[in-house]
Design an enzyme around this catalytic site. Structure first.
Site, PDB file in Angstrom:
ATOM      1  N   ASN A 174      -6.138   4.622  -6.902  1.00  0.00           N
ATOM      2  CA  ASN A 174      -7.326   5.257  -6.328  1.00  0.00           C
ATOM      3  C   ASN A 174      -8.318   5.660  -7.412  1.00  0.00           C
ATOM      4  O   ASN A 174      -9.001   4.791  -7.945  1.00  0.00           O
ATOM      5  CB  ASN A 174      -6.964   6.416  -5.402  1.00  0.00           C
ATOM      6  CG  ASN A 174      -8.082   6.684  -4.394  1.00  0.00           C
ATOM      7  OD1 ASN A 174      -8.999   5.890  -4.276  1.00  0.00           O
ATOM      8  ND2 ASN A 174      -8.006   7.769  -3.676  1.00  0.00           N
ATOM      9  N   ASP A 217      -7.550   8.653   0.535  1.00  0.00           N
ATOM     10  CA  ASP A 217      -8.098   7.543   1.325  1.00  0.00           C
ATOM     11  C   ASP A 217      -7.838   7.731   2.827  1.00  0.00           C
ATOM     12  O   ASP A 217      -8.333   6.957   3.642  1.00  0.00           O
ATOM     13  CB  ASP A 217      -7.529   6.195   0.858  1.00  0.00           C
ATOM     14  CG  ASP A 217      -8.419   5.537  -0.190  1.00  0.00           C
ATOM     15  OD1 ASP A 217      -9.510   6.069  -0.466  1.00  0.00           O
ATOM     16  OD2 ASP A 217      -8.039   4.484  -0.734  1.00  0.00           O
ATOM     17  N   SER A 233     -10.262  -0.383   1.232  1.00  0.00           N
ATOM     18  CA  SER A 233     -11.359  -1.360   1.270  1.00  0.00           C
ATOM     19  C   SER A 233     -11.057  -2.572   0.401  1.00  0.00           C
ATOM     20  O   SER A 233     -11.913  -3.447   0.225  1.00  0.00           O
ATOM     21  CB  SER A 233     -12.646  -0.730   0.743  1.00  0.00           C
ATOM     22  OG  SER A 233     -13.071   0.285   1.585  1.00  0.00           O
ATOM     23  N   ARG A 268       0.844  -1.187   0.000  1.00  0.00           N
ATOM     24  CA  ARG A 268       0.000   0.000   0.000  1.00  0.00           C
ATOM     25  C   ARG A 268       0.889   1.250   0.000  1.00  0.00           C
ATOM     26  O   ARG A 268       1.958   1.249   0.601  1.00  0.00           O
ATOM     27  CB  ARG A 268      -0.853  -0.035   1.271  1.00  0.00           C
ATOM     28  CG  ARG A 268      -1.805   1.132   1.465  1.00  0.00           C
ATOM     29  CD  ARG A 268      -2.977   1.030   0.550  1.00  0.00           C
ATOM     30  NE  ARG A 268      -4.089   1.872   0.962  1.00  0.00           N
ATOM     31  CZ  ARG A 268      -5.058   2.243   0.128  1.00  0.00           C
ATOM     32  NH1 ARG A 268      -5.050   1.851  -1.138  1.00  0.00           N
ATOM     33  NH2 ARG A 268      -6.058   2.972   0.551  1.00  0.00           N
ATOM     34  N   THR A 278     -10.027   0.891  -9.333  1.00  0.00           N
ATOM     35  CA  THR A 278      -9.025   0.014  -8.748  1.00  0.00           C
ATOM     36  C   THR A 278      -9.130  -1.208  -9.642  1.00  0.00           C
ATOM     37  O   THR A 278     -10.008  -1.262 -10.494  1.00  0.00           O
ATOM     38  CB  THR A 278      -9.430  -0.270  -7.279  1.00  0.00           C
ATOM     39  OG1 THR A 278      -9.293   0.916  -6.513  1.00  0.00           O
ATOM     40  CG2 THR A 278      -8.646  -1.373  -6.621  1.00  0.00           C
TER      41      THR A 278
HETATM   42  N1  GLY Z   1      -8.407   3.296  -3.213  1.00  0.00           N
HETATM   43  C1  GLY Z   1      -9.382   2.336  -2.961  1.00  0.00           C
HETATM   44  C2  GLY Z   1      -9.103   1.478  -1.793  1.00  0.00           C
HETATM   45  O1  GLY Z   1      -7.950   1.295  -1.466  1.00  0.00           O
HETATM   46  O2  GLY Z   1      -9.998   0.965  -1.174  1.00  0.00           O
END
Ligand code: GLY
Length: 566
Positions: free
Chosen positions: A396, A418, A448, A101, A376
């Site tokens: 994103n 986010d 998510s 991430r 995504t």
């Molecule tokens: N950017 C969407 C997610 O990570 O949930």
């Protein structure tokens, strides 16, 4: 010669496979194979991953090659400039996840997106270099290869280099997507010169070449991490940051590293669910929802009936309320994972659900609900050895921050959005923010994404995930319920209409086919509000039937992806 070979390959694999067998099929159609399968949102990326499997590579190899190819052929969400999560279940039974991430830069601070009046500067958090978190995808894919790769790294990245260097044929959906975003692309010169036609529009069937991206990928081939997080690429990226008020420094890039984390694991009925833990909320929310729903014989309720929509929506309100309060980067915030996914906690929630809809604000005093967008992408892979890989990756929004790194050819993410950018201050829903997901240097923003693998009798049964921001969790949940509780074929499970409730806004969103209008009155009598009609999710799924030996792949009928098997 090699280039020529792959160049022809990029034309021919798709067409040959498409016309010659049922081992390569477009969205909504079933592909059935006996050895291995790749399902992704893009035909060429699927074909690249499939070739790796056919060559004897394992599912991790194929996932890495698919990931790099998506960065070239599916730039709306495939990426080098973003991040992702990989959930792995090896044939040996070992499970783990890779968390790559994006992170907040070192010089990030809590109020960095607030103006002098304390309002969020939407442009700054959504567009251009200021919106970007430190990218993790390249480190993630390299880490996956170092840990589990069986082919040479060059074999996995070369197809992407060739597709960028020599070009690939634009599909109808990709050319239309480029044209649709024109008004946003023109804001950035580096983007405009690649993704905007000076005259006219992009058309399906034309060749699309990305020389700068090919050079970046080649640097990654030659220097691995240093080809992206150091040297020329780092120079180009940080120069653009400095010139435009961005936050990412060379030190940020140098310090980025992927984290191996234990997956979140739980039983749902007789099935073992393996999913992504924090900093994704996906796995925990999915398991919490399943645990609540397990208290009822779901299959006794007619599918997508008023009773079903009511019960699932009520459960989801509690899940999403908890998500907003307790979920964040576990390296910065003590996420109560065990409690959230415990069966006893789920039973307590189940006992609170009645025949009447409870108002969301009665369930929990509101905290911030991150404003996640829907672009995504997910891909699922299964190999002949029995290894299963489930990957969701993102920049994103569609095309992330819309800005391409000048000279490096890839889009930057706008993942900083986010985070909860305005903690303690009412957000767009009039609610105060939360601490778990506030901006802190080097912290990962809450996600998510829900890449998931489900085992039946301790063997991979279902590999799936989806894009869709906050809707990812409910979409993945419904495909699982359709398959396990309603005993649908994967085809029916994927084609069934979906609905969504995320606690706030306090409304049920739904797909057209669910014909909620017919059920509207009854649901309203129960106290529900009916929200917008929309498309929910783009699931890329594989189901393995160990009795017949069939590996079944389907790319969501709502999209333009492909399932390829052999
Ligand atoms: N950017 C969407 C997610 O990570 O949930």
């Amino acid at each position: 010669m090699r280039k020529l070979t792959f160049f022809s390959l990029s034309f021919s694999i798709v067409f040959f496979l498409f016309f010659s067998c049922n081992c390569f099929s477009q969205s909504g159609k079933e592909t059935i194979a006996k050895n291995g399968m790749v399902v992704s949102a893009d035909s060429i990326a699927t074909a690249v991953g499939l070739e790796i499997l056919k060559k004897g590579g394992n599912a991790i190899d194929a996932a890495i090659a698919t990931g790099f190819a998506l960065a070239v052929t599916y730039p709306v969400a495939g990426n080098l400039g973003g991040g992702g999560f990989m959930v792995i279940r090896l044939a040996s039974g070992e499970t783990l996840t890779l968390d790559y991430r994006e992170k907040a830069p070192l010089n990030a601070f809590r109020e960095m997106y607030l103006d002098s009046l304390g309002n969020i500067e939407q442009k700054k958090i959504l567009e251009g270099v200021t919106a970007a978190g430190v990218p993790g995808s390249v480190d993630g894919l390299i880490t996956a290869w170092e840990k589990f790769g069986s082919l040479n790294f060059s074999e996995l990245i070369q197809p992407a280099i060739d597709l960028a260097e020599n070009g690939f044929i634009l599909s109808k959906s990709t050319s239309e997507s480029f044209n649709r975003y024109k008004s946003e692309f023109v804001k950035f010169n580096s983007t405009k010169k690649l993704f905007v036609k000076p005259e006219g529009k992009f058309k399906a069937g034309e060749l699309f070449v990305q020389k700068d991206l090919a050079a970046t990928l080649t640097r990654i081939l030659l220097k691995r991490r240093d080809g992206f997080y150091g040297g020329i690429t780092a120079e180009l990226l940080t120069k653009q940051m400095q010139e435009n008020g961005g936050y990412i420094s060379k030190e940020d890039l140098k310090k980025y590293s992927t984290v191996s984390r234990e997956p979140v694991i739980a039983f749902y009925r007789d099935y073992k669910v393996i999913s992504m833990g924090p900093p994704s909320s996906g796995g925990i929310a999915l398991i919490q929802a399943l645990n609540i729903l397990e208290n009822k014989e779901i299959e006794q309720i007619p599918h997508n009936s008023v009773e079903y929509i009511h019960f699932v929506s009520e459960a989801l309100k509690y899940v999403y309320a908890d998500r907003s309060e307790y979920l964040g980067d576990p390296d910065f915030f003590p996420v109560p994972v065990a409690q959230l996914i415990s069966k006893s906690y789920a039973s307590q929630i189940f006992n609170l659900i009645s025949d009447t809809a409870r108002k969301s604000l009665e369930i929990k005093p509101g905290e911030v609900f991150p404003n996640e967008s829907t672009e995504t992408t997910h891909y699922s892979v299964y190999d002949k050895f029995g290894n299963a890989v489930s990957v969701t990756t993102t920049i994103n929004s569609g095309y992330g921050a819309k800005v391409v790194v000048e000279g490096a050819g890839f889009f930057l993410n706008n993942e900083m959005d986010d985070f909860s950018a305005k903690p303690g201050v009412p957000n767009q829903f009039g609610l105060p923010g939360n601490i778990a997901n506030q901006i802190v240097p080097e912290k990962r923003m809450l996600s998510s994404m829900t890449p998931t693998i489900i085992l039946k009798n301790d063997k991979p049964f279902l590999i799936l995930g989806s894009p869709g921001g906050s809707t990812i969790i409910t979409v993945v949940l419904q495909v699982i319920l359709n398959t396990i509780d309603f005993k649908m074929s994967l085809y029916d499970a994927m084609h069934s209409a979906r609905f969504h409730h995320q606690w706030l806004p306090d409304e049920i969103q739904y797909e057209e086919e669910i014909t909620i209008s017919e059920k509207k009155e009854e649901l309203e009598q129960k106290g529900h509000k009916i929200g917008i009609k929309r498309v929910l999710g783009l699931v890329e799924a594989i189901l393995i039937d160990h009795n017949s030996g069939d590996i079944i792949g389907i790319s969501d009928p709502r999209g333009f992806g492909y399932a390829g098997g052999y």
